[in-house]
Design a protein around this motif. Structure first.
Motif, mmCIF file in Angstrom:
data_model
loop_
_atom_site.group_PDB
_atom_site.id
_atom_site.type_symbol
_atom_site.label_atom_id
_atom_site.label_comp_id
_atom_site.label_asym_id
_atom_site.label_seq_id
_atom_site.Cartn_x
_atom_site.Cartn_y
_atom_site.Cartn_z
ATOM 1 N N UNK A 62 -8.156 4.145 1.147
ATOM 2 C CA UNK A 62 -7.350 4.054 -0.062
ATOM 3 C C UNK A 62 -6.488 2.803 -0.046
ATOM 4 N N UNK A 63 -5.895 2.538 1.110
ATOM 5 C CA UNK A 63 -5.051 1.352 1.245
ATOM 6 C C UNK A 63 -5.858 0.071 1.125
ATOM 7 N N UNK A 99 -10.018 14.357 -7.980
ATOM 8 C CA UNK A 99 -10.654 13.140 -7.514
ATOM 9 C C UNK A 99 -11.747 12.630 -8.437
ATOM 10 N N UNK A 100 -12.425 13.547 -9.147
ATOM 11 C CA UNK A 100 -13.541 13.072 -9.980
ATOM 12 C C UNK A 100 -13.082 12.522 -11.312
ATOM 13 N N UNK A 125 -11.664 0.160 -9.793
ATOM 14 C CA UNK A 125 -10.899 1.010 -10.698
ATOM 15 C C UNK A 125 -11.304 2.478 -10.594
ATOM 16 N N UNK A 126 -12.447 2.747 -9.994
ATOM 17 C CA UNK A 126 -12.860 4.142 -9.865
ATOM 18 C C UNK A 126 -11.919 4.909 -8.936
ATOM 19 N N UNK A 154 -0.150 9.558 -5.305
ATOM 20 C CA UNK A 154 -1.294 9.685 -6.202
ATOM 21 C C UNK A 154 -0.923 9.423 -7.658
ATOM 22 N N UNK A 200 -6.114 16.926 2.558
ATOM 23 C CA UNK A 200 -5.406 15.709 2.946
ATOM 24 C C UNK A 200 -3.882 15.855 2.945
ATOM 25 N N UNK A 207 0.815 -1.220 0.000
ATOM 26 C CA UNK A 207 0.000 0.000 0.000
ATOM 27 C C UNK A 207 0.842 1.261 0.000
ATOM 28 N N UNK A 208 2.138 1.126 0.262
ATOM 29 C CA UNK A 208 3.017 2.290 0.251
ATOM 30 C C UNK A 208 3.826 2.408 -1.038
ATOM 31 N N UNK A 223 -1.249 3.625 6.009
ATOM 32 C CA UNK A 223 -1.934 3.537 4.727
ATOM 33 C C UNK A 223 -2.827 2.307 4.630
ATOM 34 N N UNK A 271 -11.668 19.303 -5.661
ATOM 35 C CA UNK A 271 -11.788 17.849 -5.738
ATOM 36 C C UNK A 271 -11.813 17.372 -7.176
ATOM 37 N N UNK A 322 -8.669 9.694 3.268
ATOM 38 C CA UNK A 322 -7.839 9.391 4.433
ATOM 39 C C UNK A 322 -8.214 10.140 5.713
ATOM 40 N N UNK A 362 -14.470 9.452 -12.764
ATOM 41 C CA UNK A 362 -15.767 9.392 -13.452
ATOM 42 C C UNK A 362 -15.623 9.687 -14.934
ATOM 43 N N UNK A 397 -8.928 6.776 -7.774
ATOM 44 C CA UNK A 397 -7.805 7.428 -8.451
ATOM 45 C C UNK A 397 -6.646 7.677 -7.484
ATOM 46 N N UNK A 398 -6.770 7.121 -6.286
ATOM 47 C CA UNK A 398 -5.660 7.194 -5.317
ATOM 48 C C UNK A 398 -5.410 8.618 -4.838
ATOM 49 N N UNK A 399 -6.445 9.431 -4.811
ATOM 50 C CA UNK A 399 -6.247 10.831 -4.430
ATOM 51 C C UNK A 399 -6.059 11.013 -2.932
ATOM 52 N N UNK A 400 -6.558 10.084 -2.142
ATOM 53 C CA UNK A 400 -6.351 10.162 -0.696
ATOM 54 C C UNK A 400 -7.311 11.068 0.058
ATOM 55 N N UNK A 401 -8.303 11.632 -0.634
ATOM 56 C CA UNK A 401 -9.233 12.530 0.054
ATOM 57 C C UNK A 401 -9.988 11.790 1.153
ATOM 58 N N UNK A 448 -6.755 -0.517 -2.323
ATOM 59 C CA UNK A 448 -5.552 -0.930 -3.046
ATOM 60 C C UNK A 448 -5.315 -2.424 -2.864
ATOM 61 N N UNK A 493 -15.394 10.564 -1.049
ATOM 62 C CA UNK A 493 -14.797 10.200 -2.338
ATOM 63 C C UNK A 493 -15.424 10.930 -3.504
ATOM 64 N N UNK A 494 -14.637 11.692 -4.243
ATOM 65 C CA UNK A 494 -15.203 12.410 -5.389
ATOM 66 C C UNK A 494 -15.460 11.494 -6.581
ATOM 67 N N UNK A 495 -14.813 10.345 -6.592
ATOM 68 C CA UNK A 495 -14.935 9.471 -7.758
ATOM 69 C C UNK A 495 -16.046 8.444 -7.628
ATOM 70 N N UNK A 509 -0.002 12.150 -1.302
ATOM 71 C CA UNK A 509 -0.932 12.679 -2.303
ATOM 72 C C UNK A 509 -0.200 13.404 -3.410
#
Lengths: 481, 436, 430
Positions: free
Chosen positions: C50-51, A328-329, C24-25, A34, A139, A29-30, C45, A325, C33, A332, C27-31, C54, C87-89, A75
């Motif tokens: 997110x982790x 993040x979207x 898959x949605x 992003x 974040x 996970x590390x 993590x 954000x 967390x 979509x 995007x690993x943005x971390x928002x 993953x 999550x925005x996605x 991030x």
């Protein structure tokens, strides 16, 4: 190369069992931040709780020639917080407190893992905020912001992270725990703080930050102007700057991004416009009223379809949520994407936007745009689907062309995301061997054994190798007898 | 076999052209640095020439001190050795200026006044205004980290220098930073150079961030009866939504020398914005001042021009402390000066904790050192601050040393950097902190 | 797009596999967390959404097997779904978690730290009112006889951490409630609709008054109220534990009981969230229609015209995770409380950060739950409120326990309890 049992035992002794991650799953996970393109798992992750622990870890790694990679919230967008060469990843997430708020000196002392937005939330009641506001601020950590010299929409008016850092406590690559700078605004000697900010963990690990706080503006006005085309919006941006007005923020979003934002966040962005400008003015009431009128006039001159002013804090917050954000979207919008971070001089913005559209058309990829138009800092988002053969290739080609176009117009290979792994091989496009060599030698004064985030920031270019000397300029013959 | 000095001078003359080599012993003392007279003054006409000159000096182990307009050569300790003064006053071109980008690239020898004249027609400015600094060179202002009242809103050279072309000790022409306002490519090398007093490299070209000149601007003098009242007012000002672009705090002696109405203590403030905002903020400022028992008078723009006089003195000290401690140190210095029977004219940057003290009067260096500089320095250092001697006669400098104590670990890092980039110690040796 | 479903999705098999599109949605943005309670506590993590996504995705892409370590990190997840709100996605974390837990469960991948015995016990007792009733009978005796006071006073359970945690959680167990009438007419005669009430498991035995008040309020709001007597468990606990087939069985038993109501009213957040998502696990039309009729009681009462008397109290509102995140219901409970005259509603900072209850999580992971409970109590203390309102029985128990442990004298109450208290009509009239 796996870490020796001795090193692992020592790490456990320093940070405790609860502070050490060695499971295969955990390390997985590390393996990236992003920017998931760049993956590299560390061999161990430590989560220290004090600067002293960080110093011990660095000294251990120096003794044992083990690479170190720092990580905040992970991030970043440049492959910074991943272990390109294995080694020990040092996660600062547990060092996340506000140590002191000092309103009398308009500063704060914080630990590096503190989330950017949390600092501003904590200082709000005192009438202050921390001005650097990268889109990731909900974040990303202050330490991460310092390491990449983060920007953000409001840096147009307020400056970037380095302009708001008064001091740093760091552990250098040589293992020294030092305090650079502090609450006083200047001191004799070299500006080591200034050099450390933006160094992406290659000179040292940040274990403490003294930040400058900014007084909250008297009032804020947020204007959303929509335009038929990106061109109209770009010309508007140039015109506003030409008129000598520097808004607090001046952001552009195109219709592709707006569609995704509305789907994911419902932030109230207008559909049907080719591009939208999010313009924010802040400061004394009379000043923003006087700036708003010419801005609106300029927008209208450039065929604005609609000009809307946020009615209250809630509407304003939602508009910004949509903007911030946006990254993040993307999930979509498209299965995969490449996010570029490039800069052109403001005066060339309309030009680069035209080139960008042309490049996208030629390579048959959709390029979406959401970026800091006010300082020429682009974030083209090149969409592709890795399941469709050839699409990734075309996306990469478009990406390359785009970067070169920016450079040709007098810009830079990166605006605010940093270099990391993603841009380091591009630095020679912008720096001569002598310039790279200077930076490489500077790096070695802080990190003599090259353990700090190896493979990042500087390219694997001969000029960055040891012993390189730029060709000495020959003196004219007969210079002396 | 060492090359003879006349031969070396000839070689230098060949590099820059004979008219730009000065070696007349009668003229050289004018170029002395803290009483140390050079063997020659070289005046290159291009970055290339600077590069060749430094390459030659490096080969021959000559000690070089760079010089801009020569207005602040008193900063720092006397050089350990000095062979050549490298004057950059001929490098005055504006290399690139795109008003729309608000960025300009200029030669290091261009003066602030010269630059201002080039930018004014576009209604733009470089927001750096060290007192009496119009005749100073851009390079010199950056190398000494000089600043003035505009710091209040715009910061210093560290915030305004985007990119720099410089020549290393061995003559290598190098570039660092960026040409655009936003760029994070590699190390911020320009930051390292600002304030480095020509000990790491010689600045030849600077890419600077510019700002628009505000459409309207007015200035006021806010006079207060005492230092505590001034401290309260400054705190209130910083806490208010007012956005002055310039601020300077002056004591009575400084006000007199600046040619402004003397008061026990006063702030000079200016607000620059659109006319309506200037008016409105002006009223708000007046209200704030009255609320603190202060008197507000409008002053003309020319009032700012007098600041140079306030700090023109044989002994100039620069104290840096936590912003909230500024008035404390100001009054402490005044008290010490009073006891010694010398005049201290204080010019401070409120909100930044920086205080310049121009000391005038007949007092022996030993006394000044023991009763004024020494106690002030150790006092402010114990709080994490510093006291520099920006200018003083040699005897005082010998007693007080220009910089004060530097944190040992920071010093170790700085020494490594200096050794890396100037291993032979050719650039301004001995002038900087820790004898670097 | 029709495709032949693969027999495997990496390490997962095809039965109720987590959705690859959902994975898959991300995007690993971390928002997500900072919104995750376990990330807030641990800062690691792999114990962040997110982790966890993953790891699930790594398994789906054959980079990782279904291992005990992965299962452990998923066990630590509260299932609060704060990450979905952030999550925005649009990553459907809750469903990905439940699907993955189901797979791990079926393959027998059990981390050594899991208290399987307790989990098994709870999953067998809760769904059966008879068994739950019997257990609580014993617990009531334990309390009324004074034995509890003795045990607590002497700290007899000190060496048995799990048992002590569970014991501490126990609110005073009320007497077995008289069953509610199966049909209650609408106040005022003319009904605007038929509202079926879900009694829940914990609610019906630990907070029967909440159910009674729910009925009363619905009637006052003009609904004909129906309380199907045969109803058992909705299966939420099983769903969250990945027992998806058992969830389906319970859903199929429950849904017909509510066939002829216009709205299915739920007053326990966990149950409401599960009911609203029945359609994901049982994709037939009938289930979709059922799920579309499910509402939290605060949603139903939102436009009701209730005569309310003043209630002079300072109240702070805690967002039960499965109400705020699972059902996106935040405004309605607050609006209802604000309608009560002279009631002061104070903002609770981090109101939507999980209190640690998370179904039976606090019985299985007392350390993490305890830390979150302490943090929640500290936040409540900061508000100075005398009453904490929350729309879920588990939250009420957890918050009550930790406030008491911190010496904080607050009353915990379901919003309907406060509304009923303020309802302007003679009491005892049901």
């Amino acid at each position: 190369m796996p870490l020796s049992p001795h090193v692992l035992r020592e790490l456990e002794r320093i940070v405790g069992t609860a502070g050490l991650v060695v499971s295969h799953e955990g390390l997985l996970t590390y393996e990236c931040d992003m920017h998931t393109f760049y993956k590299g798992a560390p061999e161990a992750v430590v989560l220290p709780e004090s600067a002293a622990q960080v110093a011990e870890v660095v000294r251990l790694c120096r003794r044992e020639h083990v690479p170190i990679v720092p990580r905040g919230s992970g991030t970043g967008l440049i492959g910074g917080a991943m272990a390109a060469a294995g080694g020990v990843m040092v996660s600062m997430t547990r060092m996340n407190r506000i140590v002191e708020l000092d309103f009398a000196n308009r500063c704060a002392t914080v630990q590096p893992g503190l989330i950017n937005l949390w600092l501003s939330q904590a200082t709000r009641a005192g009438g202050y905020f921390f001005a650097p506001d990268p889109s990731s601020q909900m974040v990303s950590s202050i330490g991460g912001n310092a390491s990449t010299n983060a920007g953000g929409p409001h840096c147009l008016k307020y400056g970037i992270t380095v302009n708001h850092i008064l001091g740093l406590e760091v552990v250098t690559g040589a293992g020294e725990l030092v305090r650079l700078g502090g609450k006083t605004h200047e001191r004799p000697g070299y500006d080591l703080t200034g050099v450390m900010v933006g160094a992406e963990g290659t000179l040292g690990l940040v274990t403490g930050v003294v930040v400058r706080l900014t007084h909250l503006p008297e009032s804020v006005k947020t204007i959303l102007a929509s335009f038929p085309t990106i061109e109209d919006a770009s010309e508007t941006v140039s015109a506003i700057i030409r008129a000598g007005i520097i808004p607090a923020a001046l952001e552009m979003l195109d219709e592709v991004v707006i569609r995704a934002i509305e789907e994911g966040i419902h932030a109230g962005y207008p559909k049907g416009a080719g591009a939208v400008l999010l313009i924010e003015l802040d400061g004394p009431v009379a000043e923003i009223e006087a700036q708003a009128a010419p801005i609106e006039a300029i927008c209208r001159e450039h065929l604005a379809l609609e000009i809307r002013v946020a009615r209250d804090e809630a509407e304003r917050a939602l508009l910004w949520k949509g903007r911030k954000e946006a990254a993040g979207v993307f999930g979509r919008l498209t299965p995969n994407w490449l996010l570029q971070d490039a800069v052109v001089p403001r005066s060339r913005l309309p030009e680069i936007m035209r080139e960008l559209q042309e490049i996208g058309a030629r390579h048959r990829v959709v390029i979406a745009n959401v970026f800091h138009a006010g300082d020429g800092n682009l974030h083209p988002l090149i969409c592709y689907d890795d399941r469709v053969p050839g699409e990734l290739e075309r996306a990469k080609q478009a990406n390359e062309e785009l970067l070169h176009a920016c450079l040709r117009l007098g810009g830079s290979v990166t605006g605010e995301h940093g270099v990391g792994l993603d841009k380091c091989e591009s630095l020679p496009l912008q720096f001569a061997p002598a310039d790279l060599n200077f930076m490489a030698r500077l790096r070695r004064t802080f990190d003599p054994d090259s353990i700090m985030n190896p493979g990042k920031l500087l390219p694997s270019h001969p000029a960055c190798g040891e012993g390189f000397r730029p060709t000495a300029r020959p003196l004219p013959s007969g210079t002396w007898i | 076999m060492a090359v003879s000095t006349p031969a070396l001078h000839d070689a230098l003359g060949d590099l820059v052209g004979a008219p730009h080599l000065l070696r007349d012993p009668a003229a050289l003392p004018a170029y002395a640095v803290d009483g140390v007279v050079p063997g020659a003054v070289v005046r290159p006409g291009s970055a290339e020439e600077v590069s060749r000159v430094l390459a030659l000096c490096a080969t021959e182990g000559l000690a070089v001190v760079p010089r801009g307009a020569g207005r602040a050569m008193g900063l720092g300790n006397p050089p350990r050795r000095l062979d050549v003064v490298l004057e950059l006053a001929r490098l005055t071109a504006v290399r690139e200026y795109v008003p729309e980008d608000m960025v300009a690239t200029v030669d290091a020898g261009l003066t602030l006044g010269g630059l201002a004249a080039r930018l004014a027609p576009q209604r733009q400015m470089l927001a750096l205004d060290p007192p009496g600094g119009l005749a100073r060179s851009v390079g010199g202002v950056l190398a000494t980290h000089a600043s003035g009242p505009l710091r209040f809103r715009y910061g210093t050279g560290r915030d305004l220098l985007l990119g720099a072309r410089f020549v290393q000790a061995d003559g290598t022409l190098t570039w660092g930073g960026a040409r655009v306002v936003k760029s994070v490519t590699g190390y911020d090398v320009p930051k390292l150079l600002v304030g480095s007093l020509g000990t790491l490299a010689v600045l030849v070209e600077a890419t600077l961030r510019l700002h628009p000149i505000p459409p309207a601007r007015r200035s006021w003098q806010v006079s207060l009866p005492s230092a505590p009242a001034a401290a309260d007012f400054v705190a209130a000002l910083l806490d208010s939504p007012l956005q002055p672009d310039r601020a300077a705090l002056l004591d009575e002696a400084a006000l007199r020398r600046a040619g402004v109405t003397p008061q026990p203590i006063a702030l000079l403030l200016s607000i620059g914005s659109v006319a309506e905002a200037v008016e409105q903020q002006g009223s708000a400022l007046a209200a704030l001042a009255r609320g603190h028992g202060a008197r507000v008078d409008a002053v003309p723009e020319s009032a700012w021009g007098g600041l140079g006089e306030a700090v023109a003195a044989p002994v100039l000290l620069r104290l840096a402390c936590e912003p909230r401690r500024l008035l404390h140190w100001l009054t402490t210095a005044q008290a010490a000066a009073g006891r010694l029977g010398v005049e201290v004219a204080s010019l401070a940057q409120p909100g930044h904790g920086v205080l310049q003290m121009a000391v005038r009067g007949a007092a022996a260096p030993r006394t000044l050192g023991a009763e004024l500089v020494g106690p002030l320095r150790s006092g402010v250092e114990s709080e994490g601050g510093s006291l520099m001697v920006e200018g003083a006669p040699s005897e005082l400098k010998a007693i007080c040393e220009a910089w004060g104590s530097i944190n040992l670990e920071n010093m170790a890092i700085m020494r490594r950097i200096k050794t890396e980039f100037d291993p032979a110690g050719c650039l301004s040796p001995g002038r900087f902190v820790g004898g670097l | 797009m029709s495709q032949i479903a693969p027999a495997r999705l990496g390490a997962f098999d095809a039965q109720d596999a987590p959705s690859m599109d959902g994975l898959r949605a991300c995007v690993h943005c971390g928002i997500c967390l900072p919104q995750c309670p376990t990330y807030r506590v641990l800062g690691e993590e792999m114990d962040s959404p997110r982790g966890r996504v993953y790891l699930m995705r790594a398994a789906a892409e054959d980079r990782l097997g279904l291992t005990e370590t992965m299962a452990r990190h998923l066990d630590l997840c509260l299932g609060c779904r704060a990450c979905e709100t952030a999550c925005p996605s649009g990553v459907p974390f809750g469903q990905l978690l439940e699907a993955t837990r189901g797979q791990l469960e079926r393959r027998g991948v059990v981390p050594s730290q899991r208290d399987s015995a307790t989990l098994r016990f709870l999953l067998e007792v809760f769904p059966s009112p008879a068994r739950l009733g019997a257990m609580l009978h014993g617990l009531r005796a334990y309390q009324w006889s004074g034995l509890q006071a003795l045990v607590r006073g002497l700290g007899l359970l000190a060496p048995f951490r799990k048992l002590r945690a569970m014991e501490a959680l126990l609110p005073p167990v009320p007497p077995i409630p008289a069953p509610l009438p199966e049909v209650v007419p609408a106040r005022g005669g003319r009904a605007r609709g038929r509202a079926g009430v879900l009694l829940g498991c914990a609610q019906r035995f630990f907070y029967p008054d909440v159910n009674a008040d729910t009925v009363r309020l619905l009637s006052a709001a003009g609904y004909e109220v129906v309380v199907p007597r045969a109803q058992e468990c909705c299966g939420a606990l099983h769903l969250h534990a990945g027992r998806i087939d058992e969830l389906r069985a319970m859903a199929r038993r429950l849904m017909p009981l509510f066939a002829d109501v216009d709205v299915v009213v739920v007053n326990a957040a966990g149950c409401g969230s599960a009911l609203k998502e029945y359609g994901h696990w049982l994709p037939d039309e009938e289930t979709q229609r059922f799920a579309a009729r499910v509402r939290d009681v605060s949603e139903v009462l939102a436009d009701a015209d209730l005569p309310l008397r003043p209630l002079r109290e300072t109240v702070t509102y805690h967002d039960a995770c499965h109400l705020a995140h699972g059902q996106r219901v935040r405004a309605e409970p607050r609006a209802l409380l604000r309608r009560i005259p002279e009631l002061t509603l104070v903002d609770l900072p981090d109101s939507d950060l999980c209190c640690g209850s998370a179904g039976v999580y606090n019985l299985l992971e007392p350390d993490m739950a305890g830390e979150l409970g302490r943090r929640k109590a500290a936040r409540i203390r900061e508000t100075g409120a005398r009453i904490v309102a929350a729309g879920n029985p588990g939250c009420l128990m957890q918050i009550r326990q930790h406030c008491r442990a911190e010496g904080l004298a607050v009353e915990v109450a379901h919003p309907v309890t406060l509304l009923a208290r303020a309802l302007a009509e003679p009491r005892g009239e049901r």
